[in-house]
Design a protein around this motif. Structure first.
Motif, short mmCIF file in Angstrom:
data_model
loop_
_atom_site.label_atom_id
_atom_site.label_comp_id
_atom_site.label_asym_id
_atom_site.label_seq_id
_atom_site.Cartn_x
_atom_site.Cartn_y
_atom_site.Cartn_z
N ASN B 115 0.85 -1.19 0.00
CA ASN B 115 0.00 0.00 0.00
C ASN B 115 0.89 1.25 0.00
O ASN B 115 1.67 1.45 0.94
CB ASN B 115 -0.89 -0.03 1.25
N TYR B 117 0.31 4.27 0.64
CA TYR B 117 0.06 5.15 1.79
C TYR B 117 0.81 4.65 3.03
O TYR B 117 1.32 5.44 3.82
CB TYR B 117 -1.44 5.26 2.09
N GLU B 160 -5.24 0.62 -6.99
CA GLU B 160 -6.50 0.22 -7.62
C GLU B 160 -6.95 1.30 -8.60
O GLU B 160 -6.43 2.40 -8.60
CB GLU B 160 -7.60 0.12 -6.55
N GLY B 161 -7.96 0.97 -9.36
CA GLY B 161 -8.60 1.97 -10.21
C GLY B 161 -7.86 2.24 -11.51
O GLY B 161 -7.09 1.41 -11.97
N HIS B 162 -8.12 3.44 -12.06
CA HIS B 162 -7.53 3.79 -13.35
C HIS B 162 -6.71 5.07 -13.23
O HIS B 162 -6.48 5.57 -12.13
CB HIS B 162 -8.62 3.90 -14.41
N GLN B 164 -7.26 8.21 -14.17
CA GLN B 164 -7.84 9.54 -13.98
C GLN B 164 -7.87 9.94 -12.50
O GLN B 164 -8.47 9.26 -11.67
CB GLN B 164 -9.26 9.59 -14.55
N PHE B 165 -7.25 11.07 -12.17
CA PHE B 165 -7.20 11.63 -10.81
C PHE B 165 -7.16 10.55 -9.73
O PHE B 165 -8.07 10.43 -8.91
CB PHE B 165 -8.37 12.57 -10.55
N ASN B 166 -6.09 9.78 -9.75
CA ASN B 166 -5.96 8.67 -8.82
C ASN B 166 -4.84 8.96 -7.81
O ASN B 166 -3.67 8.73 -8.09
CB ASN B 166 -5.66 7.39 -9.61
N PRO B 167 -5.20 9.47 -6.61
CA PRO B 167 -4.17 9.87 -5.64
C PRO B 167 -3.25 8.73 -5.21
O PRO B 167 -2.07 8.97 -4.96
CB PRO B 167 -4.99 10.37 -4.45
N GLY B 168 -3.78 7.52 -5.12
CA GLY B 168 -2.94 6.38 -4.75
C GLY B 168 -1.84 6.15 -5.78
O GLY B 168 -0.69 5.87 -5.43
#
Lengths: 173, 271
Positions: B115, B117, B160-162, B164-168
């Protein structure tokens, strides 16, 4: 006071649509809503989009709606809510959604560009210490005759006094 | 409200030419403000960061524009190496494949996705505890040891995710640079066996005149493999000592000699 678990509903989605998602997040003494959103990111939703910068209520980046009202996430204390209250966070309705809590605020930048920038008056001795200082309180400079309206304008309102001066006739150059 | 001492400003930064704000060794890169190093000596005076922005921000913009104009007119603008671009793109996208559990292309150590974070938080804690306001050698050595471990784990940072504006994802990308800067700070602070300005060492509490003329410069030890160095356990930088140019005589004359004794080296004083 001690740590507890709060119930959050956070809007997730993009311009094509989305919905509220339920989360249970730990809350500690003295925290603000932005702290909780960050904990949510770090532990449950790493791709949750939220814009933030100063964490001090100055920049406005973390604007969102908390329980339907526009708020700064960094200045909204968790202590204003009941512990069993469900806290709903949604993006600002005034701007188009980009993703999750992030909205497209380019309108603000367009408006900001329309505000004329401050240009010190030519030959102003104290131009670097504030605009129009020499004309404050009726003192007139010998270098350039200022308009009466400018003399009544408080020194701090740079944009206003500049615009006033620009329109005023008979100004020395 | 949490109140505590913290890192407020970094005097070190990108090595730039003071007149043009051009970065050393990176054509077309210009830096001004806190990101640039060397402007404020060992401790910036209050209010000077704004003056820095005004003066050197102007220089950086001016010379960046000039550079862009000149290289365009003469057709000498450097072209990025395609292979390096591909490498950088692959490195940036790796956190997505770590999440999908795809096998890594390099012989990196196996393990579950990390992770970003958690890694960030551990990095902050280590640097705060061990390379903080008051430092000592053993603690900084321990910090370098932990940084090596974090570097290995950061290679497995997954998101995770894609895109677009993905802080991780942003954090996963930033981690690489955070680890690099942390190593620069720890290595240079360990090397400088004195206390001076914003650098305070419990084990070397005095200012040492011999250090005054020395800057410490960090470089990637392997610039070509820096993006995806498979051996993440080793340190990534090379530390060099660089002598600063002597102070101009007209500036030196502004000070009383007794005042300078505290700061200048013996050679400088006898000159």
């Amino acid at each position: 006071m001690s740590a507890y678990e709060a119930h959050f509903r956070v809007w997730r989605g993009d311009q094509d649509g989305g919905g509220l998602k339920d989360f249970h997040v730990e809350v500690n003494d003295g925290e603000v809503v932005l702290d909780i959103v960050h904990r949510l990111q770090a532990t449950q939703a790493p791709d949750l989009a939220v814009r933030w910068n100063c964490k001090a209520g100055k920049c406005g980046s973390c604007s969102a709606e908390v329980n339907g009202r526009p708020r700064l996430l960094c200045m909204t204390r968790m202590s204003v809510f009941e512990r069993n209250e469900t806290i709903t966070i949604t993006p600002l309705r005034a701007f188009p959604v980009v993703r999750d809590l992030v909205t497209d605020v380019s309108f603000n930048y367009t408006k900001a560009r329309e505000v004329p920038s401050f240009v010190p008056r030519r030959g102003s001795v104290r131009a670097n210490t504030g605009c129009g200082r020499r004309t404050w309180g009726g003192r007139r400079s010998s270098a350039s005759a200022s308009s009466a309206s400018c003399a009544r304008t408080p020194a701090m309102w740079c944009g206003t006094s500049r615009r006033t001066r620009r329109r005023s006739p008979g100004r020395g150059s | 409200m949490e109140v505590g001492p913290t890192c407020h400003y970094v005097m070190g930064g990108v090595d730039v030419d003071p007149d043009t704000a051009a970065a050393t060794g990176v054509p077309g890169l210009f830096a001004a403000g806190e990101v640039a190093g060397g402007m404020h000596g060992s401790n910036r005076l209050g209010g000077n960061s704004l003056s820095d922005l005004l003066v050197f921000g102007r220089r950086a913009g001016l010379h960046a524009a000039r550079y862009a104009q000149e290289t365009a007119a003469s057709g000498t603008r450097p072209v990025p190496d395609e292979a390096q671009l591909d490498l950088a793109a692959a490195e940036a996208l790796r956190p997505f494949s770590a999440e999908a559990g795809e096998p890594e292309e390099t012989a990196g150590p196996a393990g579950p996705p990390e992770n970003p974070y958690t890694l960030h938080q551990e990095l902050q804690q280590s640097m705060n505890d061990l390379v903080g306001i008051i430092r000592k050698a053993e603690e900084m050595e321990e910090a370098l040891h932990r940084l090596a471990g974090l570097r290995v784990r950061a290679r497995r940072a997954g998101v995770e995710g894609h895109r677009q504006f993905n802080p991780g994802w942003h954090l996963a990308i930033d981690l690489r640079n955070m680890l690099l800067v942390s190593e620069c700070v720890a290595r240079a602070a360990l090397e400088r066996t004195e206390s001076r300005g914003g650098h305070t060492r419990d084990d070397c509490p005095e200012m040492d005149r011999a250090w005054r003329r020395l800057n410490l410069v960090c470089r990637l030890s392997d610039p070509s493999g820096g993006l995806a160095a498979p051996d993440a356990g080793h340190g990534q930088i090379r530390l060099e000592r660089r002598e600063m140019p002597p102070i101009r005589p007209d500036l030196l004359n502004l000070f009383e000699k007794d005042e300078l004794v505290k700061y200048l080296t013996d050679e400088e004083l006898t000159q």
